[in-house]
Design a protein around this motif. Structure first.
Motif, mmCIF file in Angstrom:
data_model
loop_
_atom_site.group_PDB
_atom_site.id
_atom_site.type_symbol
_atom_site.label_atom_id
_atom_site.label_comp_id
_atom_site.label_asym_id
_atom_site.label_seq_id
_atom_site.Cartn_x
_atom_site.Cartn_y
_atom_site.Cartn_z
ATOM 1 N N GLY A 133 34.629 49.693 56.815
ATOM 2 C CA GLY A 133 33.586 50.553 57.352
ATOM 3 C C GLY A 133 32.529 49.767 58.114
ATOM 4 N N ILE A 134 32.132 48.613 57.563
ATOM 5 C CA ILE A 134 31.163 47.762 58.269
ATOM 6 C C ILE A 134 31.752 47.270 59.586
ATOM 7 C CG2 ILE A 134 29.928 45.562 58.143
ATOM 8 C CD1 ILE A 134 29.632 46.023 55.141
ATOM 9 N N TYR A 135 33.054 46.924 59.579
ATOM 10 C CA TYR A 135 33.706 46.450 60.806
ATOM 11 C C TYR A 135 33.701 47.527 61.883
ATOM 12 C CZ TYR A 135 37.497 45.114 63.950
ATOM 13 O OH TYR A 135 38.254 44.836 65.063
ATOM 14 N N PHE A 136 34.114 48.740 61.527
ATOM 15 C CA PHE A 136 34.147 49.819 62.507
ATOM 16 C C PHE A 136 32.739 50.226 62.935
ATOM 17 C CE2 PHE A 136 38.521 50.717 60.969
ATOM 18 C CZ PHE A 136 39.153 50.730 62.197
ATOM 19 N N ALA A 137 31.798 50.248 61.988
ATOM 20 C CA ALA A 137 30.422 50.624 62.337
ATOM 21 C C ALA A 137 29.830 49.619 63.316
ATOM 22 C CB ALA A 137 29.567 50.718 61.072
ATOM 23 N N GLY A 138 30.097 48.319 63.095
ATOM 24 C CA GLY A 138 29.601 47.308 64.027
ATOM 25 C C GLY A 138 30.230 47.428 65.401
ATOM 26 N N ASN A 139 31.527 47.739 65.453
ATOM 27 C CA ASN A 139 32.188 47.910 66.744
ATOM 28 C C ASN A 139 31.707 49.162 67.469
ATOM 29 O OD1 ASN A 139 33.817 45.598 66.682
ATOM 30 N ND2 ASN A 139 35.353 46.601 65.408
ATOM 31 N N TRP A 140 31.421 50.221 66.703
ATOM 32 C CA TRP A 140 30.892 51.424 67.345
ATOM 33 C C TRP A 140 29.477 51.178 67.881
ATOM 34 C CZ3 TRP A 140 32.733 54.933 62.767
ATOM 35 C CH2 TRP A 140 34.078 55.245 62.948
ATOM 36 N N LEU A 141 28.727 50.284 67.215
ATOM 37 C CA LEU A 141 27.389 49.967 67.699
ATOM 38 C C LEU A 141 27.457 49.218 69.030
ATOM 39 C CD1 LEU A 141 24.428 50.266 66.799
ATOM 40 C CD2 LEU A 141 24.606 47.985 65.775
ATOM 41 N N HIS A 142 28.501 48.418 69.206
ATOM 42 C CA HIS A 142 28.748 47.707 70.470
ATOM 43 C C HIS A 142 30.158 48.073 70.949
ATOM 44 C CE1 HIS A 142 25.155 45.348 69.566
ATOM 45 N NE2 HIS A 142 25.662 45.120 68.369
ATOM 46 N N PRO A 143 30.334 49.255 71.490
ATOM 47 C CA PRO A 143 31.686 49.774 71.764
ATOM 48 C C PRO A 143 32.496 48.930 72.733
ATOM 49 C CG PRO A 143 30.008 51.134 72.829
ATOM 50 C CD PRO A 143 29.288 50.192 71.933
ATOM 51 N N THR A 144 31.841 48.159 73.604
ATOM 52 C CA THR A 144 32.605 47.359 74.572
ATOM 53 C C THR A 144 33.354 46.207 73.908
ATOM 54 O OG1 THR A 144 30.592 46.079 75.010
ATOM 55 C CG2 THR A 144 31.096 47.913 76.501
ATOM 56 N N SER A 145 33.026 45.893 72.633
ATOM 57 C CA SER A 145 33.728 44.808 71.953
ATOM 58 C C SER A 145 35.166 45.181 71.631
ATOM 59 C CB SER A 145 32.998 44.437 70.659
ATOM 60 O OG SER A 145 32.936 45.552 69.779
ATOM 61 N N ILE A 146 35.441 46.473 71.434
ATOM 62 C CA ILE A 146 36.817 46.906 71.181
ATOM 63 C C ILE A 146 37.324 47.858 72.251
ATOM 64 C CG2 ILE A 146 36.817 46.574 68.677
ATOM 65 C CD1 ILE A 146 36.061 49.487 68.363
ATOM 66 N N PHE A 147 36.409 48.549 72.956
ATOM 67 C CA PHE A 147 36.787 49.436 74.054
ATOM 68 C C PHE A 147 36.198 48.841 75.328
ATOM 69 C CE2 PHE A 147 35.778 52.300 70.354
ATOM 70 C CZ PHE A 147 37.078 52.395 69.909
ATOM 71 N N SER A 148 36.987 47.994 75.993
ATOM 72 C CA SER A 148 36.444 47.181 77.087
ATOM 73 C C SER A 148 35.924 48.025 78.244
ATOM 74 C CB SER A 148 37.520 46.215 77.595
ATOM 75 O OG SER A 148 38.683 46.930 77.991
ATOM 76 N N ASP A 149 36.509 49.202 78.460
ATOM 77 C CA ASP A 149 36.104 50.040 79.594
ATOM 78 C C ASP A 149 35.177 51.177 79.197
ATOM 79 O OD1 ASP A 149 37.748 48.455 81.147
ATOM 80 O OD2 ASP A 149 39.491 49.750 80.868
ATOM 81 N N PHE A 150 34.686 51.152 77.960
ATOM 82 C CA PHE A 150 33.847 52.252 77.497
ATOM 83 C C PHE A 150 32.486 52.192 78.188
ATOM 84 C CE2 PHE A 150 31.044 54.551 74.624
ATOM 85 C CZ PHE A 150 31.818 55.649 74.280
ATOM 86 N N GLN A 151 32.002 53.351 78.612
ATOM 87 C CA GLN A 151 30.727 53.440 79.319
ATOM 88 C C GLN A 151 29.713 54.203 78.468
ATOM 89 O OE1 GLN A 151 30.218 51.916 82.203
ATOM 90 N NE2 GLN A 151 32.362 51.252 82.378
ATOM 91 N N GLY A 152 28.496 53.636 78.361
ATOM 92 C CA GLY A 152 27.424 54.327 77.665
ATOM 93 C C GLY A 152 27.403 54.035 76.177
ATOM 94 N N PRO A 153 26.344 54.457 75.474
ATOM 95 C CA PRO A 153 26.228 54.220 74.035
ATOM 96 C C PRO A 153 27.103 55.194 73.245
ATOM 97 C CG PRO A 153 24.321 55.447 74.813
ATOM 98 C CD PRO A 153 25.142 55.128 76.032
ATOM 99 N N LEU A 154 27.567 54.726 72.108
ATOM 100 C CA LEU A 154 28.360 55.567 71.210
ATOM 101 C C LEU A 154 27.544 56.005 70.008
ATOM 102 C CD1 LEU A 154 31.132 56.795 70.557
ATOM 103 C CD2 LEU A 154 31.749 54.629 69.467
#
Length: 461
Positions: A133-154
């Motif tokens: 959960g901490i891993y996914f929450a951290g990645n959602w906080l910085h979505p470009t770390s796992i979704f390279s083409d993601f635009q905008g805040p999640l």
């Protein structure tokens, strides 16, 4: 044949107990699907769903594979984003530790020890949920770390610690809810509850696979089809029939070792000798080797990429290694196949105790004809299990690489190829066979015909 199947299903609803179990199972599975669409508060799940739609053809997406096991919950940033996999992982870890750790092995043989081990598994599930959960929450906080083409805040919550606490708590509670619902199905429903939760999550992706398959042959909008029905279409249908048939045959295949029991006196009563057999399953490890191999191969590429940022002098070789480990590359597939073979034997070595089986046969007066009791029996079982495990491991390897070969060799959409091999087809077929066996047992107890002509599922042809 179809008339017999319809009559059999209608007979299932004539038995009050079986009917109530079926309705209970369907109701609980519906609740599990609700957990896969209810979004976590404070997250822009609609933006992430749109991102996954735009990148649906990314066959190298590890998150896409994980999302398949959660039934699309990850794409919706849903309560059940972690799925039931942390509980599966915790159970596997506890089973392996029980086989190699003497203290746990002794506890498993004591009265009430199994209950204590199940409790340890639940505690470990909570720890795994918090970590993931901490891993996914951290990645959602910085979505470009796992979704390279993601635009905008999640993330829509401004305070970080509030966001982390809320997201991790909700995802952990979602997994524990799915675990509890799965146990309720096992106890009060029909089939293995946890396996059914995974299977329903996999089958939930079937409409997307059907749509992708239709677009392959009938793209619409005046576009030219990328595949022909007489070519790729017939190939896919034939391959699907062969894969499903092979999975059923290998899943139920077993080698029967004859066991002879000598006459013995118990009290003042003489028990005559009898002949029985010991079934050794060809695919003893089931789907576990594929799950282990996929789980381990998730880590080398991001680790190499992360180390390249910290060690500039080794940046080029580390990035080269990360690039060579892309999903579908020859190095990835070679390591993948070798790991499946290794974990097939590893699972058998930790779970199949031929020494204990030989001792139990000797205590109860049983022996294998032509084999001396004791150590000779243990060696015989070890050789027999090693040989049939090789056949099962080769079969698992072939099933595991089919989606990649279809995607690369015939340019088939990955949403379609996932239903032609790998963990999805093995889990689905295995769970459906197990559920049918349980339904047949209820039918035969009430003197109804089963799903087949002779009223039982055959283990072999």
């Amino acid at each position: 044949m179809f008339t017999n199947l319809v009559n059999t299903f209608s007979n299932c609803f004539k038995i009050p107990e079986l009917k109530s179990r079926i309705f209970f199972t369907v109701l609980v599975l519906a609740i599990c699907r609700i957990a896969a669409v209810v979004r976590i508060p404070g997250l822009d799940g609609a933006a992430l769903t749109e991102f996954f739609k735009q990148h649906a053809n990314d066959s190298g997406s590890v998150l896409g594979m994980y999302s398949m096991f959660t039934g699309g919950a990850l794409e919706h940033c849903a309560v059940g984003s972690l799925g039931i996999m942390p509980y599966i992982s915790a159970t596997i870890i506890i089973q392996l530790l029980t086989a190699v750790w003497p203290r746990l092995s002794k506890l498993a043989r004591e009265e009430g020890g199994r209950t204590k081990i199940v409790q340890y598994g639940r505690y470990l599930t909570v720890l795994l949920c918090i970590g993931q959960g901490i891993y996914f929450a951290g990645n959602w906080l910085h979505p470009t770390s796992i979704f390279s083409d993601f635009q905008g805040p999640l993330v829509l919550i401004q305070t970080k610690w509030v966001y982390y606490f809320e997201a991790v708590t909700v995802m952990t509670a979602g997994t524990m809810l799915l675990m509890w619902l799965g146990e309720q199905i096992t106890e009060r429903g029909i089939g293995n509850g946890v396996s059914l939760v995974i299977t329903v999550g996999i089958l939930a992706r079937l409409p997307q696979a059907v749509t992708a398959a239709k677009n392959m042959f009938f793209p619409g909008g005046g576009a030219e089809a990328s595949h022909t029905i007489l070519g790729t279409g017939l190939l896919l249908i034939g391959l699907l029939v062969m894969v499903v048939g092979g999975v059923i045959a290998i899943t139920q295949a077993q080698r029967k070792i004859p066991v002879q029991y000598a006459s013995r006196m118990v009290g003042q009563k003489m028990y005559q000798g009898q002949t029985n057999y010991m079934p050794l399953r060809v695919n003893y490890a089931g789907v576990m080797p594929i799950i282990f191999a996929q789980s381990i191969l998730m880590f080398p590429q991001p680790i190499c990429t992360g180390l390249a940022n910290f060690f500039p002098l080794l940046r080029d070789p580390l990035l080269a290694v990360a690039s060579s480990l892309n999903y579908g590359s020859w190095l990835y597939m070679a390591i993948y196949a070798l790991m499946i073979l290794f974990f097939s034997y590893f699972w058998v070595a930790t779970q199949f105790n031929e020494i204990q089986i030989a001792d139990d046969l000797k205590k109860h007066g049983g022996y294998i004809p032509g084999v001396r009791p004791g150590q000779a029996t243990s060696d015989y079982l070890h050789r027999a299990m090693s040989r049939i495990t090789l056949a099962g491991a080769i079969f698992l390897t072939m099933i595991a690489v089919i989606p990649t070969l279809l995607g690369q060799g015939f340019n088939v959409d990955p949403r379609v190829t996932r239903f032609f091999g790998g963990t999805s087809i093995l889990i689905t077929v295995g769970v459906l066979l197990d559920t049918m066996r349980q339904m047949e047992s209820h039918l035969l107890m009430r003197h109804y015909d089963g799903f087949l002509k002779k009223g039982r599922l055959r283990g072999r042809f």
